[in-house]
Write a protein that holds these residues in place. Structure first.
Motif, short mmCIF file in Angstrom:
data_model
loop_
_atom_site.label_atom_id
_atom_site.label_comp_id
_atom_site.label_asym_id
_atom_site.label_seq_id
_atom_site.Cartn_x
_atom_site.Cartn_y
_atom_site.Cartn_z
N VAL A 122 4.10 -2.75 0.23
CA VAL A 122 3.48 -4.15 0.05
C VAL A 122 3.08 -4.26 -1.36
O VAL A 122 2.54 -3.44 -1.79
CB VAL A 122 2.57 -4.44 1.26
CG1 VAL A 122 1.89 -5.91 0.90
CG2 VAL A 122 3.09 -4.24 2.67
N ILE A 123 3.45 -5.54 -1.75
CA ILE A 123 2.99 -5.92 -3.18
C ILE A 123 2.02 -7.22 -3.23
O ILE A 123 2.32 -8.08 -2.51
CB ILE A 123 4.14 -6.30 -4.25
CG1 ILE A 123 4.88 -5.02 -4.40
CG2 ILE A 123 3.47 -6.79 -5.56
CD1 ILE A 123 4.33 -3.65 -5.16
N ALA A 162 -2.46 -7.38 3.31
CA ALA A 162 -1.69 -6.20 2.87
C ALA A 162 -1.63 -5.07 3.68
O ALA A 162 -0.74 -4.61 4.23
CB ALA A 162 -1.88 -5.90 1.48
N ALA A 163 -3.19 -4.72 4.10
CA ALA A 163 -3.13 -3.53 4.76
C ALA A 163 -2.75 -3.63 6.37
O ALA A 163 -2.34 -2.69 6.96
CB ALA A 163 -4.72 -3.31 4.78
N ARG A 172 0.91 1.22 2.83
CA ARG A 172 0.30 1.26 1.33
C ARG A 172 0.62 0.08 0.60
O ARG A 172 1.95 -0.29 0.57
CB ARG A 172 0.90 2.84 0.67
CG ARG A 172 0.41 3.94 1.37
CD ARG A 172 1.28 4.99 0.83
NE ARG A 172 1.44 5.18 -0.63
CZ ARG A 172 0.23 6.19 -1.26
NH1 ARG A 172 -0.78 6.57 -0.65
NH2 ARG A 172 0.67 6.05 -2.75
N PHE A 173 -0.28 -0.50 -0.15
CA PHE A 173 -0.03 -1.44 -0.88
C PHE A 173 -0.17 -1.40 -2.43
O PHE A 173 -1.01 -0.39 -2.68
CB PHE A 173 -0.84 -2.69 -0.34
CG PHE A 173 -2.23 -2.74 -0.33
CD1 PHE A 173 -2.96 -2.83 -1.66
CD2 PHE A 173 -2.77 -2.35 0.71
CE1 PHE A 173 -4.33 -2.68 -1.62
CE2 PHE A 173 -4.00 -2.19 0.66
CZ PHE A 173 -5.13 -2.52 -0.29
N SER A 174 0.41 -1.94 -3.32
CA SER A 174 0.05 -1.88 -4.85
C SER A 174 -0.41 -3.28 -5.38
O SER A 174 0.39 -4.32 -4.87
CB SER A 174 1.48 -1.45 -5.51
OG SER A 174 1.35 0.03 -5.39
N VAL A 175 -1.02 -3.22 -6.27
CA VAL A 175 -1.71 -4.53 -6.77
C VAL A 175 -1.13 -4.47 -8.22
O VAL A 175 -1.32 -3.87 -8.98
CB VAL A 175 -3.11 -4.69 -6.90
CG1 VAL A 175 -3.47 -5.95 -7.66
CG2 VAL A 175 -3.92 -4.60 -5.38
N ALA A 226 -2.05 2.21 -2.80
CA ALA A 226 -1.03 3.08 -3.66
C ALA A 226 -1.32 3.09 -5.12
O ALA A 226 -1.32 4.08 -5.69
CB ALA A 226 0.42 2.84 -3.28
N SER A 227 -1.63 2.09 -5.72
CA SER A 227 -1.73 1.94 -7.37
C SER A 227 -2.10 0.55 -7.74
O SER A 227 -1.98 -0.42 -6.90
CB SER A 227 -0.42 2.30 -8.09
OG SER A 227 0.67 1.39 -7.67
N VAL A 228 -2.59 0.39 -8.68
CA VAL A 228 -2.74 -0.89 -9.56
C VAL A 228 -2.03 -0.68 -10.94
O VAL A 228 -2.33 0.12 -11.59
CB VAL A 228 -4.22 -1.03 -9.74
CG1 VAL A 228 -4.45 -2.44 -10.19
CG2 VAL A 228 -5.14 -1.08 -8.48
#
Length: 251
Positions: free
Chosen positions: A184-185, A109-110, A115-118, A143-145
């Motif tokens: 990205v997710i 993802a990186a 920035r990716f979120s899970v 970015a976030s979870v």
């Protein structure tokens, strides 16, 4: 044909039917005829991965499941969970490549976004994502979870709940994109692979499935003839691989 063999280890004990469900997430179109994949569960230990206690059990019993993989003729081992249970210990114990599905997914993802979120199932799984992102130097990329507050089921996966869960995951992912500015997710568990096709079609950005990322990472290391550095993961002076053998298997 002399096939390479990969041992995929789930961090919980599972019956054969559940292991078949996990194996189904690697479609024949992505598999290579020269690589064989075996999915195995642990003899005992963790069940829901909801706490530090469960994580420690998972580390121990994934080590138990993989410690003799090299002697069994395997060419690579994968801890098939976003928790990356037992990865460091197995890298110390083994010389063949050891991959964690969490590290494989986050690193991929990186590479393909800023920035990716899970997106995961419930709050207890949030902590190991945060810990692993920090361990792998990826916190600035995270970015976030987000989670959908649904208790996971490692045996049935998402069966029978697809309509509700797919919609909830899509909503959470779109909030991660619009509110958290993720581009990205990442699916937060290898148990969530049934939602991959739906999210990939519904979202305006790449979606990473940790199971597929882990399998392809294993392939890459095997093709390149690479494994983890023994300077980073020194071999132990002595081993005790039978320490858990007295624990009865649940399945």
């Amino acid at each position: 044909m002399n096939k390479k063999r990969i041992k995929m280890i789930l961090p919980v004990a599972l019956p054969a039917a559940a292991l078949d469900n996990f194996a189904a997430q690697s479609p024949e179109t992505l598999r290579r005829p020269d690589i064989a994949i075996d999915f195995v569960g642990c003899r005992a230990g963790a069940t829901t991965m909801d706490s530090a206690y469960e994580s420690t059990l998972a580390d121990a019993f994934v080590l138990d499941a993989g410690a003799t993989a090299e002697a069994e003729g395997y060419d690579a081992v994968c801890s098939f969970s976003m928790s990356d249970s037992g990865v460091a210990a197995l890298r110390s114990r083994l010389s063949i490549p050891v991959i964690g599905a969490g590290q494989a997914a986050l690193a991929l993802a990186a590479q393909i976004g800023h920035r990716f979120s899970v997106i995961t199932m419930w709050e207890p799984w949030r902590q190991h994502v945060l810990e692993n992102a920090a361990k792998y130097g990826l916190t600035a990329k995270l970015a976030s979870v987000r989670h959908i507050n649904v208790r996971p089921n490692a045996q049935e996966l998402l069966a029978g709940k697809e309509h509700f869960i797919f919609g909830a995951l899509e909503t959470a992912a779109k909030e991660a994109i619009t509110v958290d500015r993720a581009d990205v997710i990442v699916l937060g568990s290898t148990t969530m692979y049934q939602a991959y096709a739906h999210l990939a079609a519904a979202l305006p950005c790449p979606v990473v499935s940790p199971g597929l990322a882990a399998y392809k990472a294993c392939e890459t290391l095997l093709d390149l003839g690479l494994a983890h550095s023994k300077l980073a993961y020194p071999t132990p002076e002595s081993t005790c691989d039978s320490v858990f053998h007295s624990v009865p298997r649940i399945f």
